[in-house]
Scaffold this motif. Structure first.
Motif, PDB file in Angstrom:
ATOM      1  N   CYS A 170      26.321   6.409 -14.930  1.00 38.46           N
ATOM      2  CA  CYS A 170      26.944   5.167 -14.463  1.00 38.46           C
ATOM      3  C   CYS A 170      28.369   5.465 -14.029  1.00 38.46           C
ATOM      4  O   CYS A 170      29.142   6.059 -14.775  1.00 38.46           O
ATOM      5  CB  CYS A 170      26.971   4.139 -15.579  1.00 38.46           C
ATOM      6  N   CYS A 192      24.330   1.576 -10.704  1.00 34.50           N
ATOM      7  CA  CYS A 192      23.747   1.085 -11.956  1.00 34.50           C
ATOM      8  C   CYS A 192      22.353   1.685 -12.110  1.00 34.50           C
ATOM      9  O   CYS A 192      21.350   1.002 -11.906  1.00 34.50           O
ATOM     10  CB  CYS A 192      23.675  -0.438 -11.970  1.00 34.50           C
ATOM     11  N   CYS A 223      29.320  -5.061 -18.167  1.00 31.99           N
ATOM     12  CA  CYS A 223      29.201  -3.796 -18.903  1.00 31.99           C
ATOM     13  C   CYS A 223      30.558  -3.259 -19.306  1.00 31.99           C
ATOM     14  O   CYS A 223      30.688  -2.534 -20.273  1.00 31.99           O
ATOM     15  CB  CYS A 223      28.429  -2.769 -18.093  1.00 31.99           C
ATOM     16  N   CYS A 281      25.716   3.890 -19.485  1.00 30.00           N
ATOM     17  CA  CYS A 281      24.498   4.681 -19.342  1.00 30.00           C
ATOM     18  C   CYS A 281      24.815   6.016 -18.639  1.00 30.00           C
ATOM     19  O   CYS A 281      25.813   6.114 -17.928  1.00 30.00           O
ATOM     20  CB  CYS A 281      23.466   3.929 -18.511  1.00 30.00           C
TER      21      CYS A 281
HETATM   22  S1  SF4 Z   1      26.402  -0.825 -15.024  1.00 30.48           S
HETATM   23 FE1  SF4 Z   1      24.275  -0.301 -15.249  1.00 30.48          FE
HETATM   24  S2  SF4 Z   1      24.320   1.861 -15.566  1.00 30.48           S
HETATM   25 FE2  SF4 Z   1      26.340   1.188 -15.945  1.00 30.48          FE
HETATM   26  S3  SF4 Z   1      26.436   0.811 -18.075  1.00 30.48           S
HETATM   27 FE3  SF4 Z   1      25.884  -1.099 -17.150  1.00 30.48          FE
HETATM   28  S4  SF4 Z   1      23.701  -1.088 -17.183  1.00 30.48           S
HETATM   29 FE4  SF4 Z   1      24.295   0.980 -17.591  1.00 30.48          FE
END
Ligand code: SF4
Ligand SMILES: Cc1ncc(C[n+]2csc(CCOP(=O)(O)OP(=O)(O)O)c2C)c(N)n1
Ligand SMILES: Cc1ncc(C[n+]2csc(CCOP(=O)(O)OP(=O)(O)O)c2C)c(N)n1
Ligand code: SF4
Ligand code: SF4
Ligand code: SF4
Lengths: 356, 252, 79, 178, 356, 252, 178, 79
Positions: free
Chosen positions: B22, B213, B52, B19
């Motif tokens: 991030c 995040c 992620c 995102c």
């Molecule tokens: S950690 Fe949070 S901000 Fe980063 S990619 Fe994952 S969901 Fe998106």
């Protein structure tokens, strides 16, 4: 073949792996297979191999995955509850197409169950205890000697298919001592894994990086991946079916299907019945996946054969495969016991006579 | 004072799926820079977590394996034991390492496995949509602690760096952050140091990185950085918690 | 000053418009643009390029390696 | 022909190892053999036992409910296993610890105070070897020489114990042939 | 029935459990079922229930075991890899005869696979992913409404048999929104568990202590225990088989066997084929264990029926059960896809036409 | 000074299967005495581990559940969350709790689950025949460390009491021994205190007990006691490592 | 009759919620409905989409490869989905972010600058509602009143937003009927 | 002294002959017997019962709850 030596199944399995050129072993203790770890804790250092006692079967499953992914020939041994804890890892390893050998010295279940011989993990081993569409190639030894041979065969097969292979033994195979000979010639060099293993670009002299993974977010890719896996399982069905016939040349009224320790008892029963003039044939699957569908069907439809009995040290698992491949041509019965109270030849004779 | 800056070789050209704002991306780059500077790219195996960063293998150009959720340390153990000559690092989130993977990280650390664990602490489960992590702060709202983390029912946040440094086996344990350039430079040093210890086959090495995040915190990237500085850093102090030098004598 | 020998590039399509670089730039060079990029983000651009001292702070902050700085020619002897 | 021999006693009486010695001797004499131990928590105190199957053709089931012979090293195991022995088998009883009889009139019962004999040989731990010697001599299941060899093999790494063990074997034999 | 509300499958499942009187939920997040946990994290406090996010699926499996053993009505939800990690616990729970409900919102496998809908865990669910001889009672919903009804039915069934019950859904069932009505009347009081649950002697006013365990060291006892378990599975086969017929009253050339999401696609295909004048019948197992053997065999041997096709979102799992129960009376084919790329009605029509 | 002594009610008449001189039996008795003295027998659920104490349920007269290897803390969590009115204790060995069960014990402790964990540290896997445990001492011979535990390959022994007491969540953490009467009396006090905290619904409670395994140590009972005193106690110091009082303010 | 409507755009454009509002309105109007979202890592940035199926009989497969209608809130989703729409369906394009055309001559294409409209309504977040209003008005898939009700229901907890959203609906409707 | 009012019993069949009580007895009352018990162990016995002061030390040490001490009658007033 070397000279005969008297060896415990668990120790023979450990030695067989070394003779097969597998010098990497990760495991967690559990009755009735702990002697493999104890044996290799001594042996591996002697042959410059790796022995690591993992903190759990879950961890061991992933140590195997990592080591195999890096290109090493590697195996582990456990028993029923421990194998359940490895089922996620086995699914990952199959999904990532890594070769690895798992030995399950089955004990009584479910749950903590008992520690005596059982064949209660047939379903888990052959239908995939883990999630998703995968199969292991599963071999079931009936003696310490055969356990040795199957272990040595397991590594090349795992590498041929880049797929986990399981040796499905039971507490008796692990604990019993029998004379064994080690066929040195079976020792095989690991296949070249440069095309896929994460062995480090430098050491394989390549500028292409390798990736070991089971994630395919795109549905079409994941479907293709599964079709590719399926083609390997189909190839196993075509090329790797192994089984043994016993007393099937002549006429027989009953066909027994039985594997591993249980089949030895059946063999004795068949011999004793012969003395009484009763002919019984047996097919002993040596591979339970792939399953010997055709041989069993052919043996079942023999004119003289009136019924088929699947005899197992469990509550009726392989019998489903037997029913499937007999296709209703003959009545298929099941007899079994579990918990370690291995049926005696006399018991089996009774069961057979009831079906005559 | 003018300098040049370019993408490290150990990073691919692929755009990440992370995102906006991030800081996973920053940590990826720091690891890649360390690998470049130490010339390790062609002998390194990275291990992607489930989180992620599950697609991390798309962003690095070295060999990679993808672990199951939480099990990267066991896989790293497997690789290092059969190939001690390779450089191995895991890259794990806080759900991955501190929740489901607690047993694996503690035992790998305690056995003194010679790999580097990069631990991304963003106080939440990112990929699955912002559930509570063991690192979630008291009162912090997540999708599984909608009223805010209730410490009487779920306990206090776990500080992995502190926990691991109490083990007797020698190791390198540090915590840094990537919230602002000043922290990023320190984080870079710690990560590089970890890889250097690994090259010397010295000890288990662990760098916790306080990250953001924005998506699951429900904040803008800037707000995220500020919240993390204000809320996380006081509870997750930065610095080195353990170095092999301190410990080697005791262990001997 | 040396800065003239440097090239500061923002990769419009890598940028996700998170704006972190904007906040860390000591010279307040960067701003978020009004026009969406292919990914649907509003990328940063150098609103005041002449103020840039090529300190790489933005590059260090950027989570997406969206900013690079290259040397264009040999630096002159220090003035 | 097939012989099944059940060895039973307390954990620590060396039950498993005399079973192993017999199996080893039989293998070296060219027979098919299988040695099946008891395993698991019973090891915590309690009774230990093992079954040795010796045959001149491939051994089918190594799991035997009614063995041909029994070596009972203590009272509980005599009580437990004497009833299941096949007729005409040898039942050897360690009379030092099992004051009773097998209660069978269809077996060849011999009572040998193997523990006491071992004691005055200077090592209670040799009681199992005394019993083995007595059993083999009485049952003639194998040529006695082969047992000597197997015992030597077993104690390969404890050289200095061998003379004692040999004597134990012979004392057992002597008792059995009395 | 209450009024219709539009609800996501995962949330409806959570609500259904509460309506069924289950106020204890332990889980670990995983796509595509995390919304159950998120929903219950809000709802449980409102109804005075328990919600605990476990540290892992392994731990969750044993939280369920402990809570159920203490007499509570309890359930969890997960998806494929998470369920693999629970397989040891499921074997223990079945072995200890504790009631519990497991929901598996299947995603693509093997390994990490993907997150889209799949039916790749059919084997794991029906043949026992864990070790030993046990079975779960497994129900497969084809709509959000049916998921609700099956969840509410699962608790009384789990208690009737003192055995784990699984709801086998897929990513679509979990993620899709459909109108649902909650049948309040299905709410059932937990059965009396004083005879076995470790609820504390005082609170059940008894001086007899209770024991929840799966260990039976004595082989005869373990065998008897397994025979007792087997009798429960046999009873399920006699009493709990659930299935739905579609277009099987008239003549049909082809019989389809399909369950869950896949069966909806088949239904559309059957309707479209009808318009083309092609008659195809379907049996949709609602319980995949126990499996509707007889109904499928009967439907297959119908004069007009030339072949049976098992259509699954996997590489061919249920087809083995179909082959087993058709007993060779008709050719049995398989068609499937996995990875989330759900076959379309048009695709299914093609497949059927090829078999005409 | 003359006193009476009899078997506590919470213990059954069954003879244990433990080896001669194994101090598991002493620990059983202390737990049973605590239960008796606090009048908890009819509201207590014990959880047996997988280990030599797997049959513990035969020796206690209260309700019992039998866990899978290492998972007793998760089961205890399940019971306490649905029946907070019950008193729950786990009884676990060092392979069970410190190896395979590491994740479960840490998270149960960190969530502050209100049960009592009795941790029997005998520096070895007993039931399975004496394999190395995380608690095995450097150089100690076991069936899987035949040359003695090599700390360079397997790390240093894990001290669970110390490890758990670093968690921020309030708890009661103590280590005692049952090697001689003087220790036994202290161990009894600690165990009773743990149950009392649980009755007050105060915090997670953990008592590590240094015990013997004559069989797998290959020593006589007396030698075992002496070896444990000489070798284990210096590395596993006795005492209270954490009490809820100390911690409650921090957590608030 | 059965209608399938595909909503597609960037994450954060409120794609899923207008799909949900349409489904809800359809349900209240007595139809069978199914709402199928895209889920998973695509959520990280990237495209979000959902499919709404509305039918007067039980819905078989909710998985639709060729939907009848499309609401494309940005360029990538227009490019991705325009080609698969069935003939004669409505294709609504957010012309503020998708300057291009569908390239189809067999569909009812309308281009509405919903983002810009939302901006001058004072909230870019209302763009999805503008699109919804426009789509429903043009496709006549449901009685417009039912959508009003469904939107009110959706914003039940954000009372003060309702007037704005109503206006957004009407602006959309007006654009569609221009 | 009080001790006469107490009864010190060793359960011969519970005893596994580990001998720990022998080593902890302050009065050296206990010894391992020569005769094996039903379980095959050599249990302890009170070789010097009169020296026993009923301190329960052996009971506390015994892992098998093999030793109990009971009151026989009311104690006399302290002598
Ligand atoms: S950690 Fe949070 S901000 Fe980063 S990619 Fe994952 S969901 Fe998106
Ligand atoms: C065995 C298993 N359990 C659960 C999941 C689902 N899952 C995927 S990522 C994740 C947590 C990710 O959070 P974290 O580790 O903090 O990493 P982040 O996404 O925050 O970077 C979970 C629970 C899984 N894939 N496998
Ligand atoms: C999943 C699983 N793994 C392994 C085992 C085998 N096992 C039984 S007990 C045990 C270890 C016991 O050691 P410890 O916990 O130290 O207890 P102790 O016997 O020393 O009292 C092991 C590995 C098992 N039963 N289940
Ligand atoms: S290089 Fe430095 S001055 Fe130039 S834009 Fe980046 S941060 Fe600002
Ligand atoms: S093996 Fe060790 S721990 Fe187990 S009972 Fe015997 S002495 Fe005790
Ligand atoms: S009571 Fe005290 S004095 Fe008497 S035997 Fe026991 S330890 Fe010795």
């Amino acid at each position: 073949m070397g000279k005969k030596i008297l060896m415990k199944g668990n120790e023979a399995i450990g030695e067989a792996a070394i003779r097969a050129g597998c010098l990497n072993y990760f495991a967690y203790p559990i009755t009735p297979q702990s002697e493999v770890a104890e044996y290799l804790a001594k042996r591996m250092p002697e042959v410059g191999g790796v022995f690591v006692q993992g903190e759990s079967e879950v961890a061991v499953g992933y140590m195997i995955f990592g080591a195999s992914g890096a290109g090493a020939r590697v195996f582990t041994t456990s028993s029923s509850p421990g194998v359940s804890l490895m089922s996620e890892a086995i699914s990952y390893i199959a999904g990532a197409e890594c070769p690895a050998v798992f030995v399950n010295i089955i004990r009584g279940g479910p749950g903590l169950g008992g520690i005596l011989p059982s064949q209660g993990d047939y379903f888990q081993a052959t239908k995939g205890g883990g999630h998703g569409d995968y199969h292991m190639l599963v071999m079931a030894p009936a003696s310490v000697q055969e356990a040795v041979e199957m272990v040595m065969l397991a590594f090349p097969l795992a590498e041929k298919y880049r797929n986990p292979v399981m040796i499905l033994g039971d507490g008796l195979i692990g604990q019993m001592m029998e004379p064994v000979e080690f066929p040195d010639d079976l020792r095989t060099e690991p296949t070249n894994k440069d095309s896929w293993a994460t062995s480090g670009m430098k050491s394989r002299g390549s500028s292409k990086r390798n990736l070991v993974k089971s994630l395919y977010l795109d549905p079409t890719q994941l479907n293709d991946h599964n079709l590719n896996l399926k083609s390997k399982y189909d190839q196993m069905k075509a090329e790797e079916v192994r089984y043994e016939r016993y007393n099937t040349d002549g006429e027989y009224k009953i066909l027994i299907v039985s594997f591993g320790t249980m089949s030895r008892v059946c063999r004795t029963a068949i011999d004793l019945l012969k003395e009484e003039g009763i002919e019984v044939g047996m097919i002993r699957p040596q591979t339970v996946f792939p399953f010997p569908d055709a041989p069993i069907r052919d043996a079942a439809v023999k004119e003289s054969c009136k019924a088929v009995i699947s005899i197992e040290m469990n509550m009726g698992q392989m019998v489903e495969d037997v029913e499937r491949c007999v296709k209703g041509q003959r009545p298929v019965h099941w007899y079994g016991k579990c918990g370690g109270d291995v049926p005696t030849p006399e018991e089996i004779m009774e069961v057979i006579k009831e079906r005559l | 004072m003018a300098k040049t800056f370019k993408k490290p070789e150990a990073l691919s050209d692929a755009h990440t799926h992370y995102c906006p704002g991030c800081t996973h991306g920053v940590i990826h780059r720091l690891v890649a820079e360390a690998i470049d500077e130490l010339g390790l790219r062609d002998m390194t195996v990275g291990i992607a977590p489930v989180g992620c960063a599950v697609l991390a293998y798309n962003y690095f150009t070295c060999d990679f394996q993808e672990a199951a959720h939480g099990r990267a340390p066991a896989m790293a153990t497997g690789i290092k034991r059969v190939r001690p000559d390779l450089i191995v690092f895991t890259y794990q989130g806080d759900g991955d390492l501190a929740s489901i993977g607690m047993g694996e990280i503690i035992h790998a650390a305690n056995r003194g496995e010679k790999f580097t664990a990069i631990f991304v602490n963003n106080a939440v489960y990112g990929m699955t949509g912002g559930q509570m992590a063991p690192t979630t702060m008291p009162g912090q709202r997540t999708t599984t602690s909608p009223a805010g983390r209730d410490v009487t029912a779920t306990g206090m946040p776990i500080r992995m760096a502190e926990l691991l440094s109490t083990l007797k086996t020698p190791s390198y344990i540090a915590r840094q952050a990537v919230l602002r350039p000043k922290y990023i430079t320190k984080a870079k040093k710690a990560i590089k140091k970890a890889f250097q210890y690994q090259m010397e086959n010295r000890c288990f090495t662990f760098v916790e990185v306080v990250s953001t995040c924005p998506t699951n915190w429900g904040m803008s990237p800037l707000e995220s950085v500020e919240w993390a500085e204000k809320t996380l850093l006081p509870y997750y102090p930065l610095g080195e918690f353990k170095t092999p030098e301190q410990e080697e004598q005791d262990a001997a | 000053m040396a800065s003239k020998n440097y090239d500061h590039t923002i990769d419009n399509d890598r940028c996700k418009g998170c704006g972190l670089c904007v906040t860390v730039c000591p010279k307040n060079v960067l701003e978020i643009s009004e026009t969406v990029n292919a990914k649907g983000y509003f990328p940063v651009y150098r609103a005041r390029p002449d103020d840039c001292i090529y300190c790489t702070t933005c590059c260090i902050m950027c989570p997406d390696v969206g900013i690079t700085i290259e040397k264009t020619e040999e630096e002159d002897a220090p003035a | 022909m097939q012989h099944e021999v059940m060895f039973a006693g307390f954990g620590g009486q060396g039950i498993l190892s005399i079973g192993k010695i017999l199996a080893h001797a039989a293998m070296e004499s060219g027979y098919e053999v299988a040695w099946v131990p008891s395993y698991g928590p019973e090891m915590r105190g309690g009774t230990a036992y093992c079954m040795v199957v010796i045959s001149d053709r491939p051994i089918g089931s190594p799991i035997i409910k009614n063995p041909k012979h029994l070596i009972a090293m203590n009272l509980p195991s005599l009580k437990k296993f004497a009833p299941v022995v096949k007729p005409n088998g040898v039942v050897l009883i360690n009379s030092s610890l099992a004051p009773e009889k097998s209660g069978r009139d269809d077996v060849d019962e011999i009572r040998v105070p193997v523990s006491d004999i071992a004691k005055d040989l200077g090592s209670i731990r040799a009681a199992n070897i005394v019993a083995l010697g007595a059993f083999v001599a009485r049952s003639k299941i194998l040529d006695f020489e082969s047992i000597r060899e197997a015992v030597k093999e077993e104690f390969r790494n404890k050289e200095k114990l061998i003379p004692l063990e040999m004597e134990a074997l012979d004392r057992g034999k002597a008792e059995a042939l009395k």
